[in-house]
Design an enzyme around this catalytic site. Sequence first.
Site, mmCIF file in Angstrom:
data_model
loop_
_atom_site.group_PDB
_atom_site.id
_atom_site.type_symbol
_atom_site.label_atom_id
_atom_site.label_comp_id
_atom_site.label_asym_id
_atom_site.label_seq_id
_atom_site.Cartn_x
_atom_site.Cartn_y
_atom_site.Cartn_z
ATOM 1 N N ARG A 84 10.051 10.400 12.142
ATOM 2 C CA ARG A 84 9.390 9.790 10.876
ATOM 3 C C ARG A 84 8.313 8.833 11.258
ATOM 4 N NH1 ARG A 84 12.773 12.863 10.072
ATOM 5 N NH2 ARG A 84 14.725 12.918 7.942
ATOM 6 N N VAL A 97 17.399 3.472 6.616
ATOM 7 C CA VAL A 97 17.643 4.023 7.940
ATOM 8 C C VAL A 97 17.470 2.280 8.460
ATOM 9 C CG1 VAL A 97 15.754 4.690 9.240
ATOM 10 C CG2 VAL A 97 18.245 5.084 10.551
ATOM 11 N N ILE A 98 16.319 2.027 8.822
ATOM 12 C CA ILE A 98 16.066 1.042 9.900
ATOM 13 C C ILE A 98 16.963 -0.261 8.546
ATOM 14 C CG2 ILE A 98 14.175 -1.121 10.081
ATOM 15 C CD1 ILE A 98 12.391 1.169 10.791
ATOM 16 N N TYR A 114 15.135 14.640 -4.851
ATOM 17 C CA TYR A 114 14.289 14.061 -5.445
ATOM 18 C C TYR A 114 12.956 14.428 -4.730
ATOM 19 C CZ TYR A 114 11.707 9.554 -3.522
ATOM 20 O OH TYR A 114 10.748 8.992 -2.695
ATOM 21 N N ALA A 169 12.819 4.299 -9.456
ATOM 22 C CA ALA A 169 12.761 5.438 -9.716
ATOM 23 C C ALA A 169 14.047 5.136 -8.472
ATOM 24 C CB ALA A 169 11.893 6.103 -8.910
ATOM 25 N N ILE A 209 10.221 -2.816 -2.457
ATOM 26 C CA ILE A 209 8.361 -2.627 -2.766
ATOM 27 C C ILE A 209 7.296 -3.859 -3.765
ATOM 28 C CG2 ILE A 209 6.390 -1.312 -3.032
ATOM 29 C CD1 ILE A 209 8.075 1.615 -1.676
ATOM 30 N N GLY A 242 17.449 -3.770 -8.135
ATOM 31 C CA GLY A 242 16.141 -4.773 -7.658
ATOM 32 C C GLY A 242 17.106 -5.748 -7.626
ATOM 33 N N LEU A 248 17.333 -3.579 -12.936
ATOM 34 C CA LEU A 248 17.814 -4.688 -12.432
ATOM 35 C C LEU A 248 19.531 -3.523 -11.591
ATOM 36 C CD1 LEU A 248 18.533 -8.034 -13.871
ATOM 37 C CD2 LEU A 248 16.912 -7.185 -12.196
ATOM 38 N N ASP A 275 12.014 -4.024 -15.675
ATOM 39 C CA ASP A 275 13.593 -3.453 -14.165
ATOM 40 C C ASP A 275 14.440 -3.231 -15.182
ATOM 41 O OD1 ASP A 275 14.587 -3.382 -12.187
ATOM 42 O OD2 ASP A 275 12.653 -3.515 -11.200
#
Length: 749
Positions: free
Chosen positions: A226, A202-203, A159, A93, A31, A55, A52, A50
């Site tokens: 979902r 999942v996708i 979470y 996160a 995102i 990412g 990494l 970041d």
Amino acid sequence: MKYNRKIEPFGRPRKWGDKLRVLITGGYGFIGSFVAEKFYQEGHDIFILDDLSSGKKENITFRHKSFITNVTSSNCEQIFKGHPFDMVIHLAANVNVSTSMNNPTYDADANIVGLLNMLHLSGKYGVKKFIFASSAAVYGDPLTIPIEEEHDLHPISPYGMSKQIGEYYCEQWSKLYQLDTLCLRFSNVFGPGQGNSGEAGVISIFLNRVMNKQKLVVFGDGTQTRDFIFVKDVTEAIYRSAMSELTGVYHVSTNQETTINEVIDEIKGILDSTGVGNLPAILYKDKNPGDIENSSLDNRKLMKEIDWAPKYTFSQGIYETFQWFYQQKTKSKQSKSTKQKPNKSKQDNQSVHTEKLIPLIENFVIFTIIVAAHFTLGEYFSNIDMKLLYVLIIALFFGKTQAVVSCALVIVLFSYENMMAGRDFITLFIDNEVLMQFAVYLFIGLIVGYIIDRKKIDAHGAKQELVAAGQKYDFLQDLYQEIRDQKEELETQIVESEDGIGKIYSMVQQLDSLEPDDIFVGATAVIEQTMKTNAAAIYLVNSNRYLRLVSKSRRNDLIIPSSIMVKDESVLAQVISSKENFFNKKFVENMPQMIAPIVKQDKTIAVVFIYEMNFENLTLYYQNLFHVIVSLISSSLIKATDYVQATNQERYYDGTVVLKPEYFAKILASKQKAWQQFKIPYTKLSIEKTYQLEQLNKVTQLLRETDYVGVEADGTLSILLANTDEKTAQHVITRLQYQQISVGGTAND
């Protein structure tokens, strides 16, 4: 603990319409990379923090500033201190529910401690807006579908708990430190570049398995639902929310339910329509702990507030995501095929042999042509030595090595011709003329070949030097650009950092006055802002070794004396005599934390006190900063006192120390300002009887050095008592009346 809100350079506040400095934590992630690109396209400066862990730097291809560290790291403070961010978008996160179940400590560290560090630094260094990426996981198993923002929070995984706690922290930071916070609860985000983890993964997991022809694993019966939302719709919602005045908690979702089985059907439809392949087998397993049955978020509240709505249907989003995965798979295959090359060393040897063989073949071809021309057209070129011409051509085009070969071939040809003419082979090599002919061929071939080889070597060397120079230029160009970037960053830090030129300049403006009283008032504010304290004071030193309070912090519980007697052998006496700063490093009780003298012409004329400071600021840095600030105050005060002395004739009536109306009004305004800002009292007394100005010197003899006598605009003769309340003023009135000087109209402000 209260944060000091950031002062913009030269007093110019940034507005949302301006170019903003946006820090995106987790900006190299799924995102985060989309959000960073959106803000960059809108013309804002992008900073990415970041570690990494998930990412990838290659996700960002545009100009930005990168900080490779964890959001929990202590190094983050230096980042905030050196870069005045306008906005922080916190996306870093742990997003994997299973990980939070198996390792809740890691989840809490990443999602709670990291957020708290970012909130703390944002509040401390003046960030205007903080956006926190929350999740639908805060609801647990919802009681109603679709879920509204007011629904009770009952997370069933660590979470979800960490996201709920994060929202609470944001709410409290908004209340306690006036930091505008916005919590966006995402539904299940999906799109190109997503990894194979997280609640909405999942996708991406399915598509990755499809590309590798692996079984699709469904945890549950596939009927669980979902609220899947495409990442570009999420990006648009974040941007619009960020540029608005929106605060609080909002949903970013489609308000639609989609089952896992419907996701599989959609993928199967894409495979059938594109002909890429067939849907792998599906394996159903037991539901994972912490997974909920159904989820859908009501997005009407956000749609109304920022005029936003999802533009991508689920089918459009999953098709675009499929295309990205297919392209990545194709690139991977091409990369593998490219790597399958012959053995490099063997290939290099073949190349070397070919390079050596080709000139030799060309040499023989040219020799064959020359021989053919010699035997067929020799009568037409009887005056031309075709053999010598051949040697010369080979030497010119191929150099010394092939020239030697050509000489050998020519000698063979010459010998063959003579033997065909009836000469004996052995006698050829004892004939001086023949040997001389051979020598000519060798000499021409070797000399010309050597010259050509020398030129080729020089040309190759020049080419290598050119390549090296080009590489050096590229290196220097990169180094130059890096230095320029560092210079720009350093300039930004110097001008806009917490204690940089911009801030110091804006504060020192308060010392830009030619009236000592104004400087004392402004100096206290400068000390408070710079040293991060609300317990400072300035005393004047008089000739009787008394200190008189002229300015102090406006704090109700800060009780300090209005005058101090300087005792011999005391710390204060040492500061006044040595003209050196004092720091209470041993934390002696009832003693100021810092003391510094203000010196003029080798004489201490005032003393600056700091009574209290935060423990974390008791460092060498703040000691040096205190020295710099006091030096600035000293310079301004010396300039002002010199001005007062230079304008004595203009300020006072001749032969007296009575101020003229214009200057008395300025002093009175300074006292009023000190009262309004720091609650330093003053008293104005009016002398009832008319006196000759020459007779008023005895009045001033009864006053302190910090008090004034002057004439007001209406002609009233007044006395201005500095740092004096009604009780203290009464003693002065009594003293004046004893000298038969009538005083009335006491006014305490």
